[in-house]
Scaffold this active site. Sequence first.
Site, PDB file in Angstrom:
ATOM      1  N   HIS A 121       2.833   7.785 -68.404  1.00 10.72           N
ATOM      2  CA  HIS A 121       3.093   7.774 -66.840  1.00 10.72           C
ATOM      3  C   HIS A 121       4.396   8.490 -66.228  1.00 10.72           C
ATOM      4  O   HIS A 121       4.117   9.641 -65.613  1.00 10.72           O
ATOM      5  CB  HIS A 121       2.670   6.348 -65.518  1.00 10.72           C
ATOM      6  CG  HIS A 121       1.621   6.352 -65.746  1.00 10.72           C
ATOM      7  ND1 HIS A 121       0.473   6.391 -65.500  1.00 10.72           N
ATOM      8  CD2 HIS A 121       1.650   4.546 -66.610  1.00 10.72           C
ATOM      9  CE1 HIS A 121      -0.406   6.041 -65.496  1.00 10.72           C
ATOM     10  NE2 HIS A 121      -0.581   4.431 -66.425  1.00 10.72           N
ATOM     11  N   HIS A 168      25.445  28.444 -24.491  1.00 15.61           N
ATOM     12  CA  HIS A 168      25.300  27.807 -25.734  1.00 15.61           C
ATOM     13  C   HIS A 168      26.897  28.386 -26.922  1.00 15.61           C
ATOM     14  O   HIS A 168      26.316  29.360 -26.807  1.00 15.61           O
ATOM     15  CB  HIS A 168      23.521  27.620 -26.483  1.00 15.61           C
ATOM     16  CG  HIS A 168      23.090  26.700 -27.254  1.00 15.61           C
ATOM     17  ND1 HIS A 168      23.214  27.211 -28.139  1.00 15.61           N
ATOM     18  CD2 HIS A 168      22.836  25.744 -27.523  1.00 15.61           C
ATOM     19  CE1 HIS A 168      22.997  25.790 -29.433  1.00 15.61           C
ATOM     20  NE2 HIS A 168      23.408  25.119 -28.373  1.00 15.61           N
TER      21      HIS A 168
END
Length: 461
Positions: free
Chosen positions: A286, A365
Amino acid sequence: MKQTTIKKAVSVSGVGLHTGQEVTMTFNPAPENHGIKFQRVDMPGKPIIDADVDNVTDLSRGTTLEQNGGKVSTVEHVMASLAGMEIDNCLIHMNADETPIMDGSAQYFIKALKETGVKELSAEREYFSIPSNIYYTEDERQVEMIAMPLDDYRLTVMVDYNSPVLGSQHASITSLKEFENEISSCRTFCFLHELEMLYNNNLIRGGDLNNAIVIVDRVIQDDELEHLAKMFNKPKVEVKKEGILNNVDLRFHNEPARHKLLDLIGDLALIGVPIKAQIMAARPGHAANVAFGKKIKAVIKKARSSINIPRYDPNKPPLYNTVEISKMLPHKYPMLLVDKILEMGKNHIIGLKNVTMNEPFFQGHFPNNPVMPGVLIIEAMAQAGGVLVLSQVDDPENYNTLFMKIDNAKFKDKVLPGDTLVFRLDLIAPVRRGVCLMKGTAFVGDKIVCEAELMAQVAKK
Protein backbone atom coordinates in the site's frame (compact mmCIF):
# COMPACT_ATOMS: atom_id res chain seq x y z
CA MET A 1 -16.26 6.40 -23.87
CA LYS A 2 -18.87 8.08 -21.66
CA GLN A 3 -18.66 8.54 -17.90
CA THR A 4 -20.71 6.13 -15.80
CA THR A 5 -22.47 5.82 -12.48
CA ILE A 6 -24.80 3.19 -10.98
CA LYS A 7 -28.53 3.01 -11.65
CA LYS A 8 -29.73 3.01 -8.03
CA ALA A 9 -28.46 2.75 -4.46
CA VAL A 10 -27.27 -0.61 -3.19
CA SER A 11 -25.93 -1.55 0.26
CA VAL A 12 -23.39 -4.06 1.57
CA SER A 13 -23.06 -4.87 5.28
CA GLY A 14 -20.32 -6.60 7.26
CA VAL A 15 -17.57 -5.95 9.78
CA GLY A 16 -14.41 -3.91 9.48
CA LEU A 17 -11.26 -6.04 9.37
CA HIS A 18 -9.31 -4.09 11.97
CA THR A 19 -12.02 -2.38 14.04
CA GLY A 20 -14.47 -5.28 14.15
CA GLN A 21 -17.31 -2.74 13.90
CA GLU A 22 -20.54 -3.57 12.13
CA VAL A 23 -20.81 -1.32 9.08
CA THR A 24 -23.28 -0.73 6.28
CA MET A 25 -21.84 0.75 3.13
CA THR A 26 -24.23 2.13 0.51
CA PHE A 27 -23.21 2.86 -3.07
CA ASN A 28 -25.24 5.79 -4.47
CA PRO A 29 -25.55 7.18 -8.01
CA ALA A 30 -23.68 10.45 -8.61
CA PRO A 31 -23.67 12.99 -11.45
CA GLU A 32 -20.99 13.31 -14.11
CA ASN A 33 -17.64 14.79 -13.03
CA HIS A 34 -18.47 13.95 -9.39
CA GLY A 35 -15.84 11.25 -9.04
CA ILE A 36 -15.72 8.75 -6.18
CA LYS A 37 -16.44 10.13 -2.72
CA PHE A 38 -17.11 8.60 0.70
CA GLN A 39 -19.53 10.19 3.17
CA ARG A 40 -19.61 9.47 6.90
CA VAL A 41 -23.35 9.62 7.48
CA ASP A 42 -22.86 8.68 11.16
CA MET A 43 -20.92 11.87 11.97
CA PRO A 44 -22.15 15.42 12.67
CA GLY A 45 -22.21 17.36 9.43
CA LYS A 46 -21.85 14.12 7.45
CA PRO A 47 -18.37 14.96 6.10
CA ILE A 48 -17.46 13.97 2.55
CA ILE A 49 -14.06 12.46 1.82
CA ASP A 50 -12.76 12.55 -1.74
CA ALA A 51 -11.22 9.29 -2.91
CA ASP A 52 -7.97 11.07 -3.67
CA VAL A 53 -4.39 9.90 -3.23
CA ASP A 54 -3.62 13.25 -1.57
CA ASN A 55 -6.10 12.42 1.22
CA VAL A 56 -4.28 9.23 2.28
CA THR A 57 -3.18 9.57 5.93
CA ASP A 58 -2.37 6.01 7.05
CA LEU A 59 -0.98 2.96 5.26
CA SER A 60 -0.08 0.70 8.15
CA ARG A 61 -2.54 -2.11 7.31
CA GLY A 62 -4.56 -0.83 4.37
CA THR A 63 -5.33 2.53 2.82
CA THR A 64 -6.99 5.20 4.97
CA LEU A 65 -8.46 8.46 3.67
CA GLU A 66 -9.13 11.54 5.78
CA GLN A 67 -10.72 14.90 4.90
CA ASN A 68 -13.10 17.46 6.39
CA GLY A 69 -12.81 15.84 9.83
CA GLY A 70 -13.99 12.46 8.52
CA LYS A 71 -12.01 9.26 8.02
CA VAL A 72 -12.58 6.00 6.20
CA SER A 73 -10.12 3.11 6.20
CA THR A 74 -9.37 -0.05 4.21
CA VAL A 75 -10.78 1.49 1.01
CA GLU A 76 -8.61 -0.42 -1.46
CA HIS A 77 -11.03 -3.31 -2.19
CA VAL A 78 -13.94 -0.92 -2.70
CA MET A 79 -11.88 1.31 -5.00
CA ALA A 80 -10.68 -1.72 -6.96
CA SER A 81 -14.28 -2.85 -7.46
CA LEU A 82 -15.36 0.53 -8.84
CA ALA A 83 -12.29 0.67 -11.08
CA GLY A 84 -12.85 -2.90 -12.24
CA MET A 85 -16.44 -2.06 -13.16
CA GLU A 86 -15.22 1.21 -14.75
CA ILE A 87 -17.60 3.30 -12.64
CA ASP A 88 -16.50 6.94 -12.63
CA ASN A 89 -19.01 8.58 -10.29
CA CYS A 90 -20.35 7.25 -6.99
CA LEU A 91 -21.13 8.57 -3.51
CA ILE A 92 -20.50 5.91 -0.88
CA HIS A 93 -22.33 6.31 2.44
CA MET A 94 -20.62 4.79 5.49
CA ASN A 95 -22.00 4.51 9.03
CA ALA A 96 -18.59 3.58 10.51
CA ASP A 97 -14.97 4.38 9.73
CA GLU A 98 -13.92 1.13 8.04
CA THR A 99 -15.29 -0.62 4.96
CA PRO A 100 -16.60 -4.18 5.47
CA ILE A 101 -13.96 -6.84 4.85
CA MET A 102 -16.50 -9.44 3.64
CA ASP A 103 -14.43 -12.52 2.61
CA GLY A 104 -11.22 -10.50 2.14
CA SER A 105 -11.78 -10.01 -1.59
CA ALA A 106 -13.79 -7.64 -3.79
CA GLN A 107 -16.29 -10.13 -5.18
CA TYR A 108 -19.21 -9.10 -2.93
CA PHE A 109 -18.81 -5.47 -3.94
CA ILE A 110 -18.73 -6.47 -7.60
CA LYS A 111 -21.89 -8.54 -7.08
CA ALA A 112 -23.72 -5.59 -5.51
CA LEU A 113 -22.62 -3.18 -8.25
CA LYS A 114 -23.71 -5.63 -10.95
CA GLU A 115 -27.10 -6.07 -9.29
CA THR A 116 -27.83 -2.33 -9.38
CA GLY A 117 -26.38 -1.93 -12.87
CA VAL A 118 -24.18 0.65 -14.55
CA LYS A 119 -25.65 3.79 -16.11
CA GLU A 120 -23.98 5.77 -18.88
CA LEU A 121 -23.87 9.56 -18.50
CA SER A 122 -23.59 12.23 -21.18
CA ALA A 123 -20.09 13.55 -20.33
CA GLU A 124 -17.10 11.89 -21.90
CA ARG A 125 -14.64 9.94 -19.77
CA GLU A 126 -11.29 11.70 -19.77
CA TYR A 127 -8.30 9.36 -19.80
CA PHE A 128 -4.70 10.32 -19.20
CA SER A 129 -2.17 8.55 -21.38
CA ILE A 130 1.21 8.13 -19.71
CA PRO A 131 3.58 10.12 -21.97
CA SER A 132 6.86 8.45 -20.94
CA ASN A 133 8.16 5.93 -18.40
CA ILE A 134 7.46 6.79 -14.73
CA TYR A 135 9.57 4.92 -12.19
CA TYR A 136 9.24 4.31 -8.46
CA THR A 137 11.69 2.31 -6.34
CA GLU A 138 12.30 1.48 -2.67
CA ASP A 139 15.72 -0.06 -2.19
CA GLU A 140 15.09 -1.25 1.36
CA ARG A 141 12.01 -3.28 0.42
CA GLN A 142 13.27 -4.05 -3.10
CA VAL A 143 10.16 -2.45 -4.57
CA GLU A 144 10.25 -1.57 -8.27
CA MET A 145 7.34 -0.06 -10.17
CA ILE A 146 7.04 1.40 -13.63
CA ALA A 147 4.26 2.93 -15.73
CA MET A 148 4.95 2.77 -19.48
CA PRO A 149 3.06 4.34 -22.40
CA LEU A 150 0.30 2.13 -23.80
CA ASP A 151 -3.07 2.84 -25.39
CA ASP A 152 -4.79 0.56 -22.85
CA TYR A 153 -4.55 -0.36 -19.16
CA ARG A 154 -2.55 -3.50 -18.35
CA LEU A 155 -1.03 -4.51 -15.03
CA THR A 156 1.50 -7.12 -13.96
CA VAL A 157 2.54 -7.84 -10.36
CA MET A 158 5.37 -10.01 -9.03
CA VAL A 159 5.66 -10.98 -5.36
CA ASP A 160 8.54 -12.72 -3.62
CA TYR A 161 8.62 -13.01 0.18
CA ASN A 162 11.46 -15.53 0.45
CA SER A 163 8.87 -18.00 1.69
CA PRO A 164 9.11 -21.70 0.85
CA VAL A 165 5.30 -21.86 0.89
CA LEU A 166 4.51 -18.73 -1.10
CA GLY A 167 7.55 -18.72 -3.38
CA SER A 168 7.71 -16.26 -6.26
CA GLN A 169 4.41 -15.53 -7.94
CA HIS A 170 3.16 -13.18 -10.61
CA ALA A 171 -0.25 -12.16 -11.89
CA SER A 172 -1.40 -9.92 -14.73
CA ILE A 173 -4.42 -8.66 -16.60
CA THR A 174 -4.50 -7.17 -20.08
CA SER A 175 -7.79 -5.30 -19.58
CA LEU A 176 -10.04 -4.20 -16.71
CA LYS A 177 -12.71 -6.38 -18.30
CA GLU A 178 -10.80 -9.35 -16.82
CA PHE A 179 -11.04 -7.98 -13.28
CA GLU A 180 -14.36 -9.61 -12.30
CA ASN A 181 -13.46 -13.18 -13.25
CA GLU A 182 -9.69 -13.20 -12.72
CA ILE A 183 -9.02 -10.87 -9.78
CA SER A 184 -12.09 -9.81 -7.77
CA SER A 185 -12.46 -13.07 -5.78
CA CYS A 186 -8.83 -13.16 -4.61
CA ARG A 187 -8.52 -12.73 -0.83
CA THR A 188 -6.11 -10.81 1.30
CA PHE A 189 -3.31 -12.79 2.91
CA CYS A 190 -0.79 -12.54 5.71
CA PHE A 191 1.86 -14.66 7.37
CA LEU A 192 1.31 -16.50 10.62
CA HIS A 193 3.99 -14.48 12.41
CA GLU A 194 2.03 -11.29 11.64
CA LEU A 195 -1.22 -12.44 13.21
CA GLU A 196 -0.37 -12.12 16.88
CA MET A 197 1.44 -8.82 16.32
CA LEU A 198 -1.62 -7.41 14.59
CA TYR A 199 -3.94 -8.72 17.29
CA ASN A 200 -1.78 -7.34 20.11
CA ASN A 201 -1.82 -3.93 18.38
CA ASN A 202 -5.61 -3.87 18.54
CA LEU A 203 -5.98 -4.71 14.86
CA ILE A 204 -7.81 -7.49 12.94
CA ARG A 205 -10.69 -7.33 15.48
CA GLY A 206 -12.99 -8.22 12.60
CA GLY A 207 -10.61 -10.83 11.25
CA ASP A 208 -11.71 -14.36 10.67
CA LEU A 209 -9.90 -17.32 9.21
CA ASN A 210 -12.51 -17.28 6.45
CA ASN A 211 -11.69 -13.75 5.23
CA ALA A 212 -7.93 -14.08 4.83
CA ILE A 213 -5.38 -16.60 3.68
CA VAL A 214 -2.92 -17.23 6.52
CA ILE A 215 0.39 -18.60 5.26
CA VAL A 216 2.34 -20.80 7.68
CA ASP A 217 6.00 -20.55 6.72
CA ARG A 218 7.53 -22.33 9.70
CA VAL A 219 6.97 -25.31 11.99
CA ILE A 220 4.05 -24.61 14.32
CA GLN A 221 3.42 -26.33 17.64
CA ASP A 222 0.08 -27.66 18.88
CA ASP A 223 -0.10 -25.10 21.69
CA GLU A 224 0.21 -22.28 19.13
CA LEU A 225 -2.67 -23.74 17.16
CA GLU A 226 -4.77 -23.87 20.34
CA HIS A 227 -3.88 -20.25 21.08
CA LEU A 228 -4.93 -19.18 17.56
CA ALA A 229 -8.19 -21.11 17.89
CA LYS A 230 -9.01 -19.12 21.04
CA MET A 231 -7.98 -15.85 19.37
CA PHE A 232 -10.46 -16.41 16.53
CA ASN A 233 -13.13 -18.20 18.56
CA LYS A 234 -12.69 -21.43 16.61
CA PRO A 235 -13.03 -24.92 18.10
CA LYS A 236 -9.97 -26.08 16.18
CA VAL A 237 -7.30 -24.67 13.87
CA GLU A 238 -5.32 -26.87 11.49
CA VAL A 239 -2.50 -26.45 8.98
CA LYS A 240 -2.85 -27.85 5.49
CA LYS A 241 0.18 -29.64 4.16
CA GLU A 242 0.87 -26.83 1.68
CA GLY A 243 1.26 -24.42 4.59
CA ILE A 244 -2.11 -22.63 4.72
CA LEU A 245 -3.88 -22.23 8.04
CA ASN A 246 -7.20 -24.05 8.41
CA ASN A 247 -8.84 -25.84 5.53
CA VAL A 248 -9.01 -22.85 3.19
CA ASP A 249 -8.80 -23.81 -0.45
CA LEU A 250 -7.01 -21.41 -2.75
CA ARG A 251 -9.20 -20.03 -5.52
CA PHE A 252 -6.17 -19.74 -7.81
CA HIS A 253 -2.71 -21.24 -7.43
CA ASN A 254 -1.33 -17.65 -7.38
CA GLU A 255 -4.15 -16.09 -5.35
CA PRO A 256 -1.77 -13.97 -3.18
CA ALA A 257 -0.21 -12.36 -6.27
CA ARG A 258 -3.64 -11.75 -7.75
CA HIS A 259 -4.74 -10.07 -4.53
CA LYS A 260 -1.68 -7.80 -4.66
CA LEU A 261 -2.83 -6.88 -8.16
CA LEU A 262 -6.30 -6.14 -6.77
CA ASP A 263 -4.78 -3.84 -4.13
CA LEU A 264 -2.67 -2.08 -6.76
CA ILE A 265 -5.73 -1.39 -8.93
CA GLY A 266 -7.60 -0.02 -5.90
CA ASP A 267 -4.78 2.21 -4.70
CA LEU A 268 -4.03 3.57 -8.19
CA ALA A 269 -7.74 4.38 -8.62
CA LEU A 270 -7.10 7.11 -6.02
CA ILE A 271 -5.25 9.06 -8.72
CA GLY A 272 -8.77 10.17 -9.65
CA VAL A 273 -8.29 9.83 -13.42
CA PRO A 274 -8.46 6.63 -15.48
CA ILE A 275 -5.04 6.13 -17.04
CA LYS A 276 -3.73 4.38 -20.11
CA ALA A 277 -0.47 2.64 -19.30
CA GLN A 278 1.35 -0.62 -18.87
CA ILE A 279 1.98 -0.99 -15.11
CA MET A 280 4.59 -3.43 -13.84
CA ALA A 281 5.20 -3.79 -10.10
CA ALA A 282 7.63 -5.95 -8.14
CA ARG A 283 6.84 -6.48 -4.44
CA PRO A 284 4.17 -3.76 -4.21
CA GLY A 285 2.39 -2.75 -1.01
CA HIS A 286 0.00 0.00 0.00
CA ALA A 287 2.72 2.51 0.87
CA ALA A 288 4.52 1.95 -2.43
CA ASN A 289 1.25 1.96 -4.40
CA VAL A 290 0.21 5.31 -2.97
CA ALA A 291 3.66 6.87 -3.42
CA PHE A 292 3.65 5.64 -7.03
CA GLY A 293 0.12 7.01 -7.49
CA LYS A 294 1.21 10.42 -6.19
CA LYS A 295 4.09 10.42 -8.65
CA ILE A 296 1.72 9.66 -11.54
CA LYS A 297 -0.74 12.32 -10.34
CA ALA A 298 2.07 14.91 -10.28
CA VAL A 299 2.83 14.10 -13.93
CA ILE A 300 -0.86 14.46 -14.80
CA LYS A 301 -1.12 17.78 -12.97
CA LYS A 302 1.96 19.17 -14.68
CA ALA A 303 0.82 17.99 -18.11
CA ARG A 304 -2.65 19.44 -17.71
CA SER A 305 -1.44 22.78 -16.40
CA SER A 306 0.86 23.16 -19.38
CA ILE A 307 -1.79 22.05 -21.86
CA ASN A 308 -4.35 24.50 -20.50
CA ILE A 309 -2.12 27.57 -20.59
CA PRO A 310 -3.80 29.73 -23.25
CA ARG A 311 -1.48 31.17 -25.88
CA TYR A 312 -2.30 34.75 -26.87
CA ASP A 313 -1.41 35.91 -30.36
CA PRO A 314 -2.02 39.70 -30.54
CA ASN A 315 -1.93 39.52 -34.35
CA LYS A 316 -4.90 37.16 -34.50
CA PRO A 317 -8.34 38.84 -34.66
CA PRO A 318 -10.43 38.10 -31.54
CA LEU A 319 -13.62 36.08 -31.68
CA TYR A 320 -15.42 39.00 -29.96
CA ASN A 321 -14.00 42.47 -29.35
CA THR A 322 -14.96 44.87 -26.55
CA VAL A 323 -17.87 46.41 -28.46
CA GLU A 324 -19.34 43.01 -29.28
CA ILE A 325 -18.88 41.79 -25.69
CA SER A 326 -20.63 44.92 -24.43
CA LYS A 327 -23.67 44.09 -26.57
CA MET A 328 -23.80 40.59 -25.12
CA LEU A 329 -23.15 41.25 -21.41
CA PRO A 330 -25.20 43.61 -19.23
CA HIS A 331 -21.95 45.03 -17.78
CA LYS A 332 -20.67 48.42 -18.95
CA TYR A 333 -17.67 50.59 -18.11
CA PRO A 334 -16.18 50.63 -15.50
CA MET A 335 -17.51 47.15 -14.64
CA LEU A 336 -16.96 45.52 -18.03
CA LEU A 337 -13.73 43.67 -17.30
CA VAL A 338 -13.23 41.59 -20.46
CA ASP A 339 -11.62 43.16 -23.52
CA LYS A 340 -11.53 40.21 -25.92
CA ILE A 341 -12.80 36.68 -26.38
CA LEU A 342 -10.02 34.71 -28.04
CA GLU A 343 -11.51 31.23 -28.32
CA MET A 344 -14.75 29.45 -27.54
CA GLY A 345 -15.85 25.83 -27.71
CA LYS A 346 -18.90 23.93 -26.55
CA ASN A 347 -17.60 23.64 -22.97
CA HIS A 348 -14.83 26.23 -22.67
CA ILE A 349 -13.96 29.86 -23.39
CA ILE A 350 -10.78 31.93 -23.33
CA GLY A 351 -10.95 35.66 -22.65
CA LEU A 352 -8.51 38.51 -22.12
CA LYS A 353 -8.19 41.71 -20.12
CA ASN A 354 -5.44 44.29 -20.56
CA VAL A 355 -4.69 45.72 -17.12
CA THR A 356 -3.61 49.37 -17.33
CA MET A 357 -2.82 52.08 -14.79
CA ASN A 358 -5.98 53.85 -15.99
CA GLU A 359 -8.23 51.32 -14.22
CA PRO A 360 -10.46 53.22 -11.78
CA PHE A 361 -9.83 50.79 -8.92
CA PHE A 362 -6.11 51.67 -8.85
CA GLN A 363 -7.04 55.11 -7.50
CA GLY A 364 -7.92 53.52 -4.18
CA HIS A 365 -6.35 50.05 -4.24
CA PHE A 366 -2.85 50.91 -3.12
CA PRO A 367 -2.23 54.04 -5.30
CA ASN A 368 1.48 53.96 -4.51
CA ASN A 369 1.72 50.19 -4.99
CA PRO A 370 -1.13 49.27 -7.37
CA VAL A 371 -2.45 45.70 -7.27
CA MET A 372 -5.60 44.48 -9.02
CA PRO A 373 -8.17 43.35 -6.42
CA GLY A 374 -8.60 39.57 -6.36
CA VAL A 375 -12.39 39.84 -6.33
CA LEU A 376 -12.24 41.72 -9.63
CA ILE A 377 -10.08 39.00 -11.19
CA ILE A 378 -12.82 36.52 -10.27
CA GLU A 379 -15.47 38.93 -11.57
CA ALA A 380 -13.58 39.18 -14.88
CA MET A 381 -13.38 35.37 -15.10
CA ALA A 382 -17.11 35.14 -14.44
CA GLN A 383 -17.85 37.66 -17.17
CA ALA A 384 -15.86 35.59 -19.66
CA GLY A 385 -17.86 32.54 -18.55
CA GLY A 386 -21.05 34.57 -18.99
CA VAL A 387 -20.18 35.13 -22.65
CA LEU A 388 -19.92 31.35 -23.14
CA VAL A 389 -23.39 30.76 -21.68
CA LEU A 390 -25.11 33.80 -23.24
CA SER A 391 -23.70 32.96 -26.68
CA GLN A 392 -26.07 29.99 -26.65
CA VAL A 393 -29.27 32.08 -26.41
CA ASP A 394 -30.88 34.16 -29.17
CA ASP A 395 -31.27 37.38 -27.15
CA PRO A 396 -28.33 37.64 -24.72
CA GLU A 397 -29.02 41.33 -24.11
CA ASN A 398 -32.17 40.32 -22.20
CA TYR A 399 -30.31 38.20 -19.61
CA ASN A 400 -28.32 38.87 -16.45
CA THR A 401 -25.76 36.53 -14.89
CA LEU A 402 -25.78 36.46 -11.10
CA PHE A 403 -23.26 34.80 -8.78
CA MET A 404 -24.58 31.94 -6.66
CA LYS A 405 -21.36 30.51 -5.23
CA ILE A 406 -17.57 30.76 -5.34
CA ASP A 407 -15.57 27.73 -4.18
CA ASN A 408 -11.88 26.89 -3.85
CA ALA A 409 -10.74 30.40 -4.80
CA LYS A 410 -6.96 30.72 -4.71
CA PHE A 411 -4.85 33.80 -5.44
CA LYS A 412 -1.36 32.73 -6.42
CA ASP A 413 0.31 35.95 -7.55
CA LYS A 414 -0.25 39.69 -7.92
CA VAL A 415 -1.72 41.28 -11.04
CA LEU A 416 -0.14 44.65 -11.77
CA PRO A 417 -0.61 47.49 -14.27
CA GLY A 418 0.80 46.42 -17.63
CA ASP A 419 -0.16 42.75 -17.19
CA THR A 420 -2.25 40.90 -19.74
CA LEU A 421 -4.73 38.66 -17.97
CA VAL A 422 -5.90 35.61 -19.92
CA PHE A 423 -8.82 33.60 -18.55
CA ARG A 424 -9.78 30.01 -19.30
CA LEU A 425 -13.23 28.85 -18.16
CA ASP A 426 -14.35 25.21 -18.44
CA LEU A 427 -17.83 23.93 -17.73
CA ILE A 428 -17.71 21.41 -14.88
CA ALA A 429 -21.29 20.28 -15.52
CA PRO A 430 -23.93 20.92 -18.20
CA VAL A 431 -26.02 24.08 -17.80
CA ARG A 432 -29.32 23.11 -16.19
CA ARG A 433 -32.23 25.49 -15.56
CA GLY A 434 -29.95 28.43 -16.11
CA VAL A 435 -27.41 27.32 -13.50
CA CYS A 436 -23.84 26.98 -14.73
CA LEU A 437 -20.81 25.65 -12.85
CA MET A 438 -17.36 26.44 -14.19
CA LYS A 439 -13.70 26.04 -13.28
CA GLY A 440 -11.89 29.32 -13.98
CA THR A 441 -8.16 29.89 -14.22
CA ALA A 442 -6.45 33.25 -14.77
CA PHE A 443 -2.96 33.47 -16.27
CA VAL A 444 -0.35 36.14 -16.73
CA GLY A 445 2.00 34.59 -19.27
CA ASP A 446 2.66 30.98 -18.17
CA LYS A 447 1.90 31.77 -14.53
CA ILE A 448 -1.42 30.98 -12.84
CA VAL A 449 -2.46 34.01 -10.78
CA CYS A 450 -5.94 32.91 -9.71
CA GLU A 451 -8.27 29.93 -9.90
CA ALA A 452 -11.77 29.26 -8.60
CA GLU A 453 -14.94 27.24 -9.14
CA LEU A 454 -17.81 29.56 -10.03
CA MET A 455 -21.55 28.96 -9.95
CA ALA A 456 -23.92 31.48 -11.52
CA GLN A 457 -27.57 31.80 -12.43
CA VAL A 458 -28.45 33.08 -15.89
CA ALA A 459 -31.82 34.80 -15.56
CA LYS A 460 -34.00 36.83 -17.87
CA LYS A 461 -34.33 40.49 -16.99
